[in-house]
Motif scaffolding. Structure first.
Motif, PDB file in Angstrom:
ATOM      1  N   ILE A 319       0.836  -1.201   0.000  1.00 52.15           N
ATOM      2  CA  ILE A 319       0.000   0.000   0.000  1.00 52.15           C
ATOM      3  C   ILE A 319       0.874   1.256   0.000  1.00 52.15           C
ATOM      4  N   ALA A 320       1.953   1.218   0.779  1.00 47.66           N
ATOM      5  CA  ALA A 320       2.812   2.401   0.901  1.00 47.66           C
ATOM      6  C   ALA A 320       3.498   2.743  -0.414  1.00 47.66           C
ATOM      7  N   GLY A 321       3.909   1.720  -1.173  1.00 52.82           N
ATOM      8  CA  GLY A 321       4.596   1.972  -2.441  1.00 52.82           C
ATOM      9  C   GLY A 321       3.774   2.801  -3.411  1.00 52.82           C
ATOM     10  N   PRO A 322       2.560   2.371  -3.741  1.00 52.82           N
ATOM     11  CA  PRO A 322       1.722   3.180  -4.636  1.00 52.82           C
ATOM     12  C   PRO A 322       1.400   4.568  -4.076  1.00 52.82           C
ATOM     13  N   LEU A 323       1.217   4.673  -2.740  1.00 55.37           N
ATOM     14  CA  LEU A 323       0.934   5.982  -2.158  1.00 55.37           C
ATOM     15  C   LEU A 323       2.118   6.931  -2.313  1.00 55.37           C
ATOM     16  N   LEU A 324       3.320   6.416  -2.049  1.00 56.35           N
ATOM     17  CA  LEU A 324       4.520   7.231  -2.222  1.00 56.35           C
ATOM     18  C   LEU A 324       4.689   7.632  -3.685  1.00 56.35           C
ATOM     19  N   GLY A 325       4.451   6.676  -4.575  1.00 53.98           N
ATOM     20  CA  GLY A 325       4.534   6.986  -5.999  1.00 53.98           C
ATOM     21  C   GLY A 325       3.523   8.034  -6.408  1.00 53.98           C
ATOM     22  N   GLY A 326       2.322   7.962  -5.825  1.00 57.11           N
ATOM     23  CA  GLY A 326       1.291   8.945  -6.138  1.00 57.11           C
ATOM     24  C   GLY A 326       1.697  10.352  -5.731  1.00 57.11           C
ATOM     25  N   LEU A 327       2.362  10.479  -4.581  1.00 58.66           N
ATOM     26  CA  LEU A 327       2.836  11.797  -4.145  1.00 58.66           C
ATOM     27  C   LEU A 327       3.875  12.351  -5.106  1.00 58.66           C
ATOM     28  N   LEU A 328       4.750  11.477  -5.603  1.00 56.49           N
ATOM     29  CA  LEU A 328       5.766  11.927  -6.557  1.00 56.49           C
ATOM     30  C   LEU A 328       5.124  12.340  -7.881  1.00 56.49           C
ATOM     31  N   ILE A 329       4.155  11.557  -8.324  1.00 53.70           N
ATOM     32  CA  ILE A 329       3.458  11.889  -9.569  1.00 53.70           C
ATOM     33  C   ILE A 329       2.740  13.232  -9.425  1.00 53.70           C
ATOM     34  N   LYS A 330       2.106  13.440  -8.276  1.00 52.24           N
ATOM     35  CA  LYS A 330       1.404  14.692  -8.023  1.00 52.24           C
ATOM     36  C   LYS A 330       2.369  15.869  -8.016  1.00 52.24           C
ATOM     37  N   SER A 331       3.615  15.620  -7.592  1.00 53.18           N
ATOM     38  CA  SER A 331       4.635  16.681  -7.576  1.00 53.18           C
ATOM     39  C   SER A 331       5.243  16.908  -8.952  1.00 53.18           C
ATOM     40  N   ASP A 332       4.821  16.097  -9.927  1.00 54.89           N
ATOM     41  CA  ASP A 332       5.260  16.247 -11.321  1.00 54.89           C
ATOM     42  C   ASP A 332       6.781  16.110 -11.467  1.00 54.89           C
ATOM     43  N   VAL A 333       7.360  15.114 -10.765  1.00 56.23           N
ATOM     44  CA  VAL A 333       8.795  14.879 -10.903  1.00 56.23           C
ATOM     45  C   VAL A 333       9.087  14.238 -12.252  1.00 56.23           C
ATOM     46  N   ALA A 334      10.313  14.360 -12.717  1.00 57.81           N
ATOM     47  CA  ALA A 334      10.714  13.759 -13.982  1.00 57.81           C
ATOM     48  C   ALA A 334      10.713  12.240 -13.850  1.00 57.81           C
ATOM     49  N   PRO A 335      10.468  11.500 -14.948  1.00 54.82           N
ATOM     50  CA  PRO A 335      10.453  10.032 -14.880  1.00 54.82           C
ATOM     51  C   PRO A 335      11.727   9.442 -14.281  1.00 54.82           C
ATOM     52  N   ALA A 336      12.900   9.974 -14.681  1.00 54.24           N
ATOM     53  CA  ALA A 336      14.156   9.446 -14.148  1.00 54.24           C
ATOM     54  C   ALA A 336      14.259   9.695 -12.645  1.00 54.24           C
ATOM     55  N   THR A 337      13.743  10.833 -12.184  1.00 53.95           N
ATOM     56  CA  THR A 337      13.758  11.133 -10.747  1.00 53.95           C
ATOM     57  C   THR A 337      12.840  10.190  -9.987  1.00 53.95           C
ATOM     58  N   PHE A 338      11.673   9.928 -10.561  1.00 56.27           N
ATOM     59  CA  PHE A 338      10.742   8.981  -9.936  1.00 56.27           C
ATOM     60  C   PHE A 338      11.426   7.626  -9.743  1.00 56.27           C
ATOM     61  N   LEU A 339      12.058   7.120 -10.788  1.00 58.47           N
ATOM     62  CA  LEU A 339      12.696   5.803 -10.715  1.00 58.47           C
ATOM     63  C   LEU A 339      13.884   5.812  -9.760  1.00 58.47           C
ATOM     64  N   ALA A 340      14.613   6.926  -9.715  1.00 64.81           N
ATOM     65  CA  ALA A 340      15.750   7.017  -8.795  1.00 64.81           C
ATOM     66  C   ALA A 340      15.289   6.984  -7.346  1.00 64.81           C
ATOM     67  N   THR A 341      14.090   7.481  -7.077  1.00 66.02           N
ATOM     68  CA  THR A 341      13.564   7.479  -5.700  1.00 66.02           C
ATOM     69  C   THR A 341      13.397   6.069  -5.157  1.00 66.02           C
ATOM     70  N   VAL A 342      13.121   5.117  -6.038  1.00 63.75           N
ATOM     71  CA  VAL A 342      12.931   3.723  -5.616  1.00 63.75           C
ATOM     72  C   VAL A 342      14.226   3.141  -5.049  1.00 63.75           C
ATOM     73  N   VAL A 343      15.345   3.795  -5.326  1.00 63.75           N
ATOM     74  CA  VAL A 343      16.635   3.326  -4.799  1.00 63.75           C
ATOM     75  C   VAL A 343      16.627   3.314  -3.278  1.00 63.75           C
ATOM     76  N   VAL A 344      15.884   4.220  -2.649  1.00 62.32           N
ATOM     77  CA  VAL A 344      15.902   4.324  -1.179  1.00 62.32           C
ATOM     78  C   VAL A 344      15.439   3.028  -0.517  1.00 62.32           C
ATOM     79  N   PRO A 345      14.234   2.510  -0.816  1.00 58.61           N
ATOM     80  CA  PRO A 345      13.853   1.239  -0.182  1.00 58.61           C
ATOM     81  C   PRO A 345      14.704   0.062  -0.655  1.00 58.61           C
ATOM     82  N   VAL A 346      15.234   0.136  -1.884  1.00 57.98           N
ATOM     83  CA  VAL A 346      16.085  -0.946  -2.385  1.00 57.98           C
ATOM     84  C   VAL A 346      17.369  -1.042  -1.562  1.00 57.98           C
ATOM     85  N   LEU A 347      18.013   0.088  -1.306  1.00 53.71           N
ATOM     86  CA  LEU A 347      19.237   0.066  -0.503  1.00 53.71           C
ATOM     87  C   LEU A 347      18.934  -0.295   0.949  1.00 53.71           C
ATOM     88  N   ALA A 348      17.756   0.059   1.440  1.00 53.60           N
ATOM     89  CA  ALA A 348      17.358  -0.355   2.787  1.00 53.60           C
ATOM     90  C   ALA A 348      17.241  -1.877   2.855  1.00 53.60           C
TER      91      ALA A 348
END
Length: 377
Positions: A319-348
């Motif tokens: 549930i948290a993943g789509p919600l976090l993604g929705g906030l990024l989409i709402k902020s109109d971040v660039a596609p590459a920035t959106f994908l780079a954000t996923v690095v945070v939980p991956v490195l965790a």
């Protein structure tokens, strides 16, 4: 599924995996067929809720039973194959549903429901019980018959597994002896679910923003699940050799590198397709393999409870993943920035894997060599 995993799955530890699997598969069939009789949106939702609840109870016990029956040297690989069945079934549904729907939407539920009922009958006739649960309950005669049937030798080759609560409950994985194992297993599994569902939910939106056509975005998104099947099986071959930490850390670092590379690789089908195969396929593949790794953290008496607990808590990440993604989409971040954000939980997740060697493993429940199963020698 979360409700069934945490409330019903532990019953397999108490009453046996075979009866719980047989009953829940039959109930899945009944609920699936019942969906076809729904005359309102509310009735439809209730039938689907029941179906998911029984699925949530079924899957952890299926995983636990395979973990106990599989030879040790092939355990992770076989468990990963079982986990791949869920993804493979999802892919197959895409081909099966359209011809069924031609006969009316109820056929989408009636035909699979009937086939599931036949599966329940097959399980009743053929499925063995967990040898370790038979031993723990003192059913030596049944254990001897099963050992001979499965080619495991005499029941005398089995010894009592490590001590566990006499009456396992849904909170058994949080007992003092297993608390750290649960923290590591459930933590990695939940964070991985956050990464996976963040990608799967929003790639159909992110990729068109990067300039891909809608049909191209759909095909690229499918690489996440398809790559997961391949990656999961590939990882299992290394995990079965006892290289758990190195394998999983390398997998997560490869995923992180691919996610960051979206910012420098040209936006082409081949370039971004390859990166999605590595990044999405890696996250999806580890999700399949991590369940297999987690089964080695617990004794058989609480294995269904532990897997069910992990599945239920991982719903938080789903549930948290789509919600976090929705906030990024709402902020109109660039596609590459959106994908780079996923690095945070991956490195965790990668950091969590470094704790795996410190998890205390339970006794396997068998006597030392030369009394092991020949397949484990």
């Amino acid at each position: 599924m979360g409700l069934g995993a945490i409330l019903l799955a532990p019953l397999g530890d108490r009453f046996g995996r075979r009866p719980l699997l047989t009953i829940t598969v039959l109930l899945i069939a009944v609920a699936t067929i019942g969906t076809a009789s729904a005359g309102s949106a509310t009735g439809f939702a209730v039938w689907r809720l029941l179906t998911g609840t029984f699925l949530g109870a079924c899957l952890p016990n299926a995983t636990a039973l395979v973990a106990e029956l599989a030879p040790r040297r092939r355990r992770v690989g076989l468990l990963t194959v079982v986990s791949c069945g869920v993804s493979a079934g999802g892919v197959a549904a895409g081909f099966v549903v359209p011809p069924l729907a031609a006969g009316g939407w109820p056929m989408i539920f009636i035909v699979p429901g009937c086939l599931t009922a036949l599966l329940a009958l097959a399980l009743f006739l053929l499925l063995p019980e967990s040898p370790k649960l038979l031993l723990a309950s003192g059913r030596r005669d049944a254990l001897s018959a099963l050992s001979l049937r499965l080619g495991l030798g005499s029941a005398a080759r089995w010894q009592a597994p490590a001590a566990a609560p006499a009456k396992p409950s849904m909170l058994a994985p949080l007992a003092r002896d297993y608390r750290f194992a649960t923290f590591v297993f459930v933590g990695i599994y939940t964070l991985n679910a956050t990464s996976l569902y963040m990608l799967v939910s929003w790639l159909p939106t992110v990729l068109p923003r990067a300039g891909f056509a809608v049909d191209q975005a759909a095909r690229l998104t499918s690489l996440v699940q398809a790559g997961g099947l391949v990656t999961g099986l590939l990882l299992s071959s290394f995990l079965d050799r006892g290289r758990t930490t190195l394998t999983l850390v390398c997998a997560y670092l490869a995923v992180a590198a691919a996610l960051l590379a979206f910012g420098v690789i040209p936006k082409t089908l081949i370039g971004w397709g390859f990166l999605l195969l590595v990044a999405g396929g890696g996250v999806s593949g580890v999700h399949l393999a991590m369940m297999a790794v987690g089964t080695s953290f617990y004794p058989p008496q609480i294995l269904s409870s532990a897997i069910g607990f992990a599945v239920a808590v991982a719903r938080v990440g789903a549930i948290a993943g789509p919600l976090l993604g929705g906030l990024l989409i709402k902020s109109d971040v660039a596609p590459a920035t959106f994908l780079a954000t996923v690095v945070v939980p991956v490195l965790a997740c990668a950091a969590g894997v470094l704790l795996v060697p410190y998890v205390r493993r339970p006794a396997d429940g068998r006597t030392p060599p030369p009394l092991r199963h020949p397949a484990e020698a």
